[in-house]
Design a protein around this motif. Structure first.
Motif, PDB file in Angstrom:
ATOM      1  N   VAL A  69      -4.933   1.753   6.001  1.00 26.41           N
ATOM      2  CA  VAL A  69      -4.904   3.198   5.777  1.00 26.41           C
ATOM      3  C   VAL A  69      -5.201   3.950   7.072  1.00 26.41           C
ATOM      4  O   VAL A  69      -4.575   4.982   7.366  1.00 26.41           O
ATOM      5  N   SER A  70      -6.124   3.434   7.861  1.00 27.60           N
ATOM      6  CA  SER A  70      -6.436   4.079   9.141  1.00 27.60           C
ATOM      7  C   SER A  70      -5.198   4.135  10.036  1.00 27.60           C
ATOM      8  O   SER A  70      -4.954   5.140  10.716  1.00 27.60           O
ATOM      9  N   LEU A 101       0.820  -1.212   0.000  1.00 28.21           N
ATOM     10  CA  LEU A 101       0.000   0.000   0.000  1.00 28.21           C
ATOM     11  C   LEU A 101       0.856   1.265   0.000  1.00 28.21           C
ATOM     12  O   LEU A 101       0.581   2.213  -0.749  1.00 28.21           O
ATOM     13  N   GLU A 131      -5.426  12.663   4.350  1.00 27.13           N
ATOM     14  CA  GLU A 131      -6.596  12.645   3.474  1.00 27.13           C
ATOM     15  C   GLU A 131      -6.853  14.046   2.922  1.00 27.13           C
ATOM     16  O   GLU A 131      -6.692  15.038   3.626  1.00 27.13           O
ATOM     17  N   VAL A 157      -7.563  -2.698   3.074  1.00 28.76           N
ATOM     18  CA  VAL A 157      -7.079  -1.369   2.712  1.00 28.76           C
ATOM     19  C   VAL A 157      -7.532  -0.345   3.746  1.00 28.76           C
ATOM     20  O   VAL A 157      -6.744   0.486   4.213  1.00 28.76           O
ATOM     21  N   SER A 158      -8.808  -0.408   4.128  1.00 25.23           N
ATOM     22  CA  SER A 158      -9.346   0.560   5.085  1.00 25.23           C
ATOM     23  C   SER A 158      -8.628   0.483   6.431  1.00 25.23           C
ATOM     24  O   SER A 158      -8.258   1.508   7.012  1.00 25.23           O
ATOM     25  N   LEU A 189      -5.999   9.957  -0.856  1.00 25.22           N
ATOM     26  CA  LEU A 189      -4.897   9.675   0.062  1.00 25.22           C
ATOM     27  C   LEU A 189      -3.588  10.147  -0.539  1.00 25.22           C
ATOM     28  O   LEU A 189      -3.319   9.927  -1.731  1.00 25.22           O
ATOM     29  N   SER A 192      -7.730   7.346  -4.286  1.00 23.92           N
ATOM     30  CA  SER A 192      -8.765   7.017  -3.311  1.00 23.92           C
ATOM     31  C   SER A 192      -8.542   5.619  -2.741  1.00 23.92           C
ATOM     32  O   SER A 192      -7.758   4.831  -3.287  1.00 23.92           O
ATOM     33  N   ARG A 193      -9.254   5.304  -1.677  1.00 21.40           N
ATOM     34  CA  ARG A 193      -9.181   3.960  -1.102  1.00 21.40           C
ATOM     35  C   ARG A 193      -9.629   2.901  -2.108  1.00 21.40           C
ATOM     36  O   ARG A 193      -9.023   1.834  -2.202  1.00 21.40           O
ATOM     37  N   SER A 194     -10.697   3.207  -2.842  1.00 23.33           N
ATOM     38  CA  SER A 194     -11.186   2.224  -3.812  1.00 23.33           C
ATOM     39  C   SER A 194     -10.175   2.007  -4.931  1.00 23.33           C
ATOM     40  O   SER A 194      -9.970   0.874  -5.390  1.00 23.33           O
ATOM     41  N   LYS A 227     -11.177  -4.359   0.270  1.00 26.69           N
ATOM     42  CA  LYS A 227     -11.419  -3.017   0.793  1.00 26.69           C
ATOM     43  C   LYS A 227     -11.277  -2.946   2.311  1.00 26.69           C
ATOM     44  O   LYS A 227     -10.839  -1.923   2.851  1.00 26.69           O
TER      45      LYS A 227
END
Length: 394
Positions: free
Chosen positions: A47-48, A17, A58, A43-44, A74, A28-30, A40
């Protein structure tokens, strides 16, 4: 799955990532999930964590092309930390300060007051200490991520200076002293290794790349499958001491007829100086484009340069070779002439060209090497950021 396996996979996903966020600049996250193939939820969660660590930030997209919510993008947090790359040359030190997005925001060139390495290290510490204090408050929460020092000579796998042909420094450890004085992680490496790393990071994102530095001596940096090739105990790349004349000029390394005595830019300048003993350095450089005597000297120089490059091509079969030197970077006809001299039917390569990074490549590579280790990734790709030449303005 045991805890060890889970932690390994988590770290692997984190690297994937971060590498993609660096390369893409903003996404974006997507998009991140689609490009990396990770689900997803993974990734979420990752990323958090990166946002909590202030490595990633962000941002909302400026304008939405469709109705509804604007996507959250991001990006790396450029101000989350900074690194320092240092190139200790024969009579000066180049110093580069770089943010996490790979942008050089400050540079210093310091004339060395003494050729002794201990004195050079003292001068280096004295120069960077107040600058570290000045910039650390603006690059939080991590401040200084580390320092990488480039040496024009042999550096072993323990990051010890084994020998420098010009200054005759031998068996010296500056890593420990710098870490104690500056309270940060310090790396020490060969200048050609850091130069080729910089070329890959900022300008040529290919896994296998060669860079030949031609300044006072000749060094070879090799990227092999995105790693610096170091050989047994780190001595790889001392190509300037390849013998091209078996009974040639004596070299400080102990051999005779070493390639750098005939094909480094210092060798070319020495030959031109003999032809024009009272000329200034600028007049000598001007002679590169004027006069039959200079043409003969240059042709002989390029003959020797082509001999060594021919050997490198036939041994390694490189995809691309970058030549980096004060003279070669401004003389593309020289490269055309070198290619004309590579007449062997078994020469196989895609491209030979001059460096666009120039004399700051080692320091840039050092600063980028620190960032790579800070992120704990396999590769960093800043080629899409297109601001490496701004180093000449900072």
């Amino acid at each position: 799955m045991n805890t060890g396996d889970a932690n390994y996979i988590k770290q692997l996903n984190r690297r994937i990532l971060i590498e993609e966020i660096i390369k893409s600049r903003s996404l974006s996250r997507s998009d991140l999930a689609r490009i990396t193939g990770l689900n997803k939820a993974t990734v979420s969660a990752q990323v958090s964590e990166l946002i909590a660590e202030k490595i990633v930030i962000e941002k909302k997209e400026g304008e939405s092309v469709t109705r509804g919510r604007k996507p959250i993008l991001l990006e790396l947090n450029a101000n989350g930390a900074f690194s320092i790359g240092i190139d200790i040359v024969e009579d000066y030190i180049n110093i580069i300060f770089m943010d996490l997005k790979g942008e050089a925001f400050h540079s210093v060139r310091v004339a060395l007051e003494d050729a002794d390495l201990e004195c050079a290290v003292d001068q280096l510490i004295e120069t960077v200490t107040p600058l570290i204090k000045k910039f650390a408050k603006n690059y939080q929460p991590n401040g200084l991520a580390g320092i990488c020092v480039g040496i024009h000579g042999i550096v072993n796998a323990k990051e010890e200076i084994i020998f420098t042909p010009k200054q005759r420094w031998s068996n010296i450890n500056i890593k420990d002293r710098l870490e104690a004085a500056l309270q940060t992680t310090v790396y020490v490496d060969n200048n050609a290794n850091l130069s080729v790393f910089a070329e890959q990071v900022f300008d040529e994102a290919i896994p296998d790349l060669f860079c030949i530095t031609l300044y006072s001596g000749i060094g070879l940096g090799i990227m092999n499958e995105n790693k610096i090739y170091r050989g047994y105990q780190g001595f790889a790349g001392e190509i300037g001491h390849m013998v091209v004349e078996s009974k040639g000029l004596p070299c400080s390394c102990g051999n005779t007829g070493c390639w750098e005595l005939y094909a480094s830019e210092r060798a070319l300048m020495n030959a031109l100086e003999k032809d024009r003993p009272a000329a200034s350095e600028q007049e000598i450089l001007d002679a590169l484009h004027d006069g039959e005597g200079a043409a003969q000297i240059i042709d002989s120089y390029l003959d020797y340069l082509a001999v060594g490059i021919n050997n490198i091509i036939n041994i390694f079969n490189p995809e691309k070779i970058i030549l980096n030197g004060t003279i070669i970077n401004g003389n593309s006809p020289f490269i055309t002439e070198i290619e004309h001299k590579l007449k062997s039917k078994i020469n196989n390569y895609r491209d030979i060209r001059a460096s666009r990074l120039g004399e700051y490549s080692c320091a840039l590579g050092g600063a980028a090497f620190v960032i790579k280790n800070f992120f704990d990734v396999n590769k960093i790709d800043y080629t899409g950021y297109e601001y490496f030449l701004s180093i000449y303005d900072v």
